[in-house]
Design a protein around this motif. Structure first.
Motif, PDB file in Angstrom:
ATOM      1  N   ARG A  67       7.785   8.419 -13.708  1.00 34.75           N
ATOM      2  CA  ARG A  67       8.439   8.728 -14.992  1.00 34.75           C
ATOM      3  C   ARG A  67       9.961   8.699 -14.859  1.00 34.75           C
ATOM      4  O   ARG A  67      10.675   9.503 -15.452  1.00 34.75           O
ATOM      5  N   GLY A  68      10.454   7.772 -14.043  1.00 33.06           N
ATOM      6  CA  GLY A  68      11.889   7.590 -13.896  1.00 33.06           C
ATOM      7  C   GLY A  68      12.532   8.418 -12.805  1.00 33.06           C
ATOM      8  O   GLY A  68      13.744   8.321 -12.590  1.00 33.06           O
ATOM      9  N   HIS A  69      11.757   9.231 -12.080  1.00 38.01           N
ATOM     10  CA  HIS A  69      12.302  10.066 -11.018  1.00 38.01           C
ATOM     11  C   HIS A  69      11.882   9.522  -9.655  1.00 38.01           C
ATOM     12  O   HIS A  69      10.713   9.191  -9.442  1.00 38.01           O
ATOM     13  N   SER A  70      12.816   9.467  -8.722  1.00 37.35           N
ATOM     14  CA  SER A  70      12.521   8.978  -7.378  1.00 37.35           C
ATOM     15  C   SER A  70      11.751  10.031  -6.589  1.00 37.35           C
ATOM     16  O   SER A  70      12.151  11.205  -6.539  1.00 37.35           O
ATOM     17  N   VAL A  71      10.657   9.598  -5.986  1.00 36.85           N
ATOM     18  CA  VAL A  71       9.817  10.490  -5.198  1.00 36.85           C
ATOM     19  C   VAL A  71       9.478   9.786  -3.886  1.00 36.85           C
ATOM     20  O   VAL A  71       9.076   8.622  -3.888  1.00 36.85           O
ATOM     21  N   VAL A  72       9.644  10.501  -2.770  1.00 34.64           N
ATOM     22  CA  VAL A  72       9.335   9.940  -1.461  1.00 34.64           C
ATOM     23  C   VAL A  72       7.936  10.385  -1.043  1.00 34.64           C
ATOM     24  O   VAL A  72       7.608  11.573  -1.112  1.00 34.64           O
ATOM     25  N   LEU A  73       7.114   9.440  -0.638  1.00 38.51           N
ATOM     26  CA  LEU A  73       5.773   9.752  -0.164  1.00 38.51           C
ATOM     27  C   LEU A  73       5.871  10.247   1.274  1.00 38.51           C
ATOM     28  O   LEU A  73       6.579   9.664   2.095  1.00 38.51           O
ATOM     29  N   ALA A  74       5.164  11.337   1.558  1.00 38.39           N
ATOM     30  CA  ALA A  74       5.249  11.909   2.902  1.00 38.39           C
ATOM     31  C   ALA A  74       3.883  12.416   3.351  1.00 38.39           C
ATOM     32  O   ALA A  74       3.044  12.805   2.534  1.00 38.39           O
ATOM     33  N   GLU A  75       3.701  12.400   4.664  1.00 38.01           N
ATOM     34  CA  GLU A  75       2.452  12.876   5.237  1.00 38.01           C
ATOM     35  C   GLU A  75       2.603  14.334   5.649  1.00 38.01           C
ATOM     36  O   GLU A  75       3.585  14.720   6.276  1.00 38.01           O
ATOM     37  N   LYS A  76       1.623  15.156   5.265  1.00 39.26           N
ATOM     38  CA  LYS A  76       1.630  16.571   5.634  1.00 39.26           C
ATOM     39  C   LYS A  76       0.213  16.953   6.034  1.00 39.26           C
ATOM     40  O   LYS A  76      -0.716  16.890   5.213  1.00 39.26           O
ATOM     41  N   ALA A  77       0.023  17.302   7.277  1.00 38.99           N
ATOM     42  CA  ALA A  77      -1.305  17.592   7.807  1.00 38.99           C
ATOM     43  C   ALA A  77      -2.004  18.686   7.010  1.00 38.99           C
ATOM     44  O   ALA A  77      -1.391  19.686   6.637  1.00 38.99           O
ATOM     45  N   GLY A  92      -4.230  12.073   5.808  1.00 41.89           N
ATOM     46  CA  GLY A  92      -5.276  11.070   5.941  1.00 41.89           C
ATOM     47  C   GLY A  92      -4.784   9.805   6.608  1.00 41.89           C
ATOM     48  O   GLY A  92      -3.574   9.588   6.749  1.00 41.89           O
ATOM     49  N   ASP A  93      -5.742   8.964   7.028  1.00 43.74           N
ATOM     50  CA  ASP A  93      -5.365   7.683   7.606  1.00 43.74           C
ATOM     51  C   ASP A  93      -4.772   6.798   6.517  1.00 43.74           C
ATOM     52  O   ASP A  93      -4.651   7.217   5.361  1.00 43.74           O
ATOM     53  N   ALA A  94      -4.387   5.590   6.870  1.00 46.70           N
ATOM     54  CA  ALA A  94      -3.667   4.726   5.930  1.00 46.70           C
ATOM     55  C   ALA A  94      -4.411   4.544   4.615  1.00 46.70           C
ATOM     56  O   ALA A  94      -3.829   4.656   3.527  1.00 46.70           O
ATOM     57  N   THR A  95      -5.720   4.277   4.711  1.00 45.94           N
ATOM     58  CA  THR A  95      -6.507   4.040   3.504  1.00 45.94           C
ATOM     59  C   THR A  95      -6.655   5.305   2.676  1.00 45.94           C
ATOM     60  O   THR A  95      -6.467   5.294   1.451  1.00 45.94           O
ATOM     61  N   LEU A  96      -6.976   6.409   3.329  1.00 46.09           N
ATOM     62  CA  LEU A  96      -7.189   7.666   2.626  1.00 46.09           C
ATOM     63  C   LEU A  96      -5.896   8.184   2.021  1.00 46.09           C
ATOM     64  O   LEU A  96      -5.881   8.694   0.882  1.00 46.09           O
ATOM     65  N   PHE A  97      -4.802   8.057   2.752  1.00 49.92           N
ATOM     66  CA  PHE A  97      -3.498   8.489   2.244  1.00 49.92           C
ATOM     67  C   PHE A  97      -3.183   7.761   0.945  1.00 49.92           C
ATOM     68  O   PHE A  97      -2.803   8.373  -0.067  1.00 49.92           O
ATOM     69  N   ARG A 110       0.856  -1.187   0.000  1.00 46.67           N
ATOM     70  CA  ARG A 110       0.000   0.000   0.000  1.00 46.67           C
ATOM     71  C   ARG A 110       0.896   1.243   0.000  1.00 46.67           C
ATOM     72  O   ARG A 110       1.966   1.247   0.610  1.00 46.67           O
ATOM     73  N   PHE A 111       0.453   2.281  -0.697  1.00 46.41           N
ATOM     74  CA  PHE A 111       1.184   3.547  -0.675  1.00 46.41           C
ATOM     75  C   PHE A 111       1.184   4.084   0.753  1.00 46.41           C
ATOM     76  O   PHE A 111       0.121   4.349   1.322  1.00 46.41           O
TER      77      PHE A 111
END
Length: 250
Positions: A97-107, A128-133, A87-88
């Motif tokens: 598209r070949g570029h590294s992107v880090v997923l982050a939480e921001k209120a 959001g919570d895990a599902t919504l994020f 899960r994301f």
């Protein structure tokens, strides 16, 4: 009379239907029928983990099941090697598209958006919570896929003097794209946004070439080459690495 009695006493063979799921203990076998299929084929569904066998006609489902049984060891081996669904989640690094992107939480960030750090690195943030994020991340990726694929489709279609091509997205399980030349419509898997840019462009060139050649003839591949160049590395990537894009889920 004796012959007819024997026929009556003979155990009846199971009747198979399209969409049926057969539990073989180690895995589920899903039966499908595709009138466009030229032969019986077998694959693993990266999302569900099911083995899916496809037959050209309903009457061939019996042979399809027999074929799947004969490939039992292959199914088991490849299921073990299949990447587990992810899960994301915040902290995960994905490729866009070949570029590294880090997923982050921001209120407070409802619509996912990219942020670039001082060091040039990129984050894709939402809340959001895990599902919504996870859903918000996927929604962003689908939107980016639609934009990128429409832009590339317009570009490659123009090389063929074709305009007004309409595109849509789907979550492919066995195909990356499909083209209907008579309607000038193309459907793409949104997951190709997670592939390198060259792979995305190859897929578009491939489907656009079908606007002129609704087959995979030599003329078709010559058209792809004329528009894209050497397509073999990108095509190989989809064949050997494409399955990894299905490990992501929301």
């Amino acid at each position: 009379m004796i012959a007819s009695l024997k026929a009556l006493l003979r155990p009846s063979e199971p009747a198979y239907t399209a969409g049926q799921a057969i539990d073989f203990g180690d895995y589920i076998l899903r039966l499908k029928v595709n009138a466009r299929a030229r032969r019986i084929s077998l694959r693993l569904d990266a999302k569900t983990g099911e083995a899916v066998v496809t037959a050209p006609r309903p009457k061939h489902l019996k042979d399809a099941v027999a074929f799947a049984k004969s490939r039992h060891d292959w199914i088991i081996e490849h299921r073990r090697a299949q990447p587990q669904a992810e899960r994301f989640t915040p902290g995960m690094t994905i490729q866009i598209r070949g570029h590294s992107v880090v997923l982050a939480e921001k209120a407070g960030v409802i619509t996912a958006r990219p942020l670039q750090g001082e060091d040039g690195s990129w984050q894709l943030v939402t809340s959001g919570d895990a599902t919504l994020f996870a859903r918000r991340i996927e929604r962003y990726l689908r939107q980016q896929a639609l934009k990128a694929l429409q832009t590339e489709t317009d570009r490659y279609a123009a090389m063929l003097d074709v305009s007004g091509v309409k595109i849509s997205l789907f979550d492919a399980k066995g195909r990356w794209g499909s083209c209907t030349p008579s309607r000038k419509t193309i459907r793409y898997s949104w997951r190709v946004i997670l592939a390198p840019q060259q792979v995305l462009e190859y897929l578009v060139a491939h489907e656009c070439a079908h606007l002129r050649h609704p087959d995979h003839s030599e003329r078709f591949w010559n058209e792809v080459t004329a528009m894209f160049g050497d397509y073999k590395p990108a095509r190989k990537w989809l064949k050997t690495e494409g399955h990894t894009l299905f490990r992501y889920s929301s």
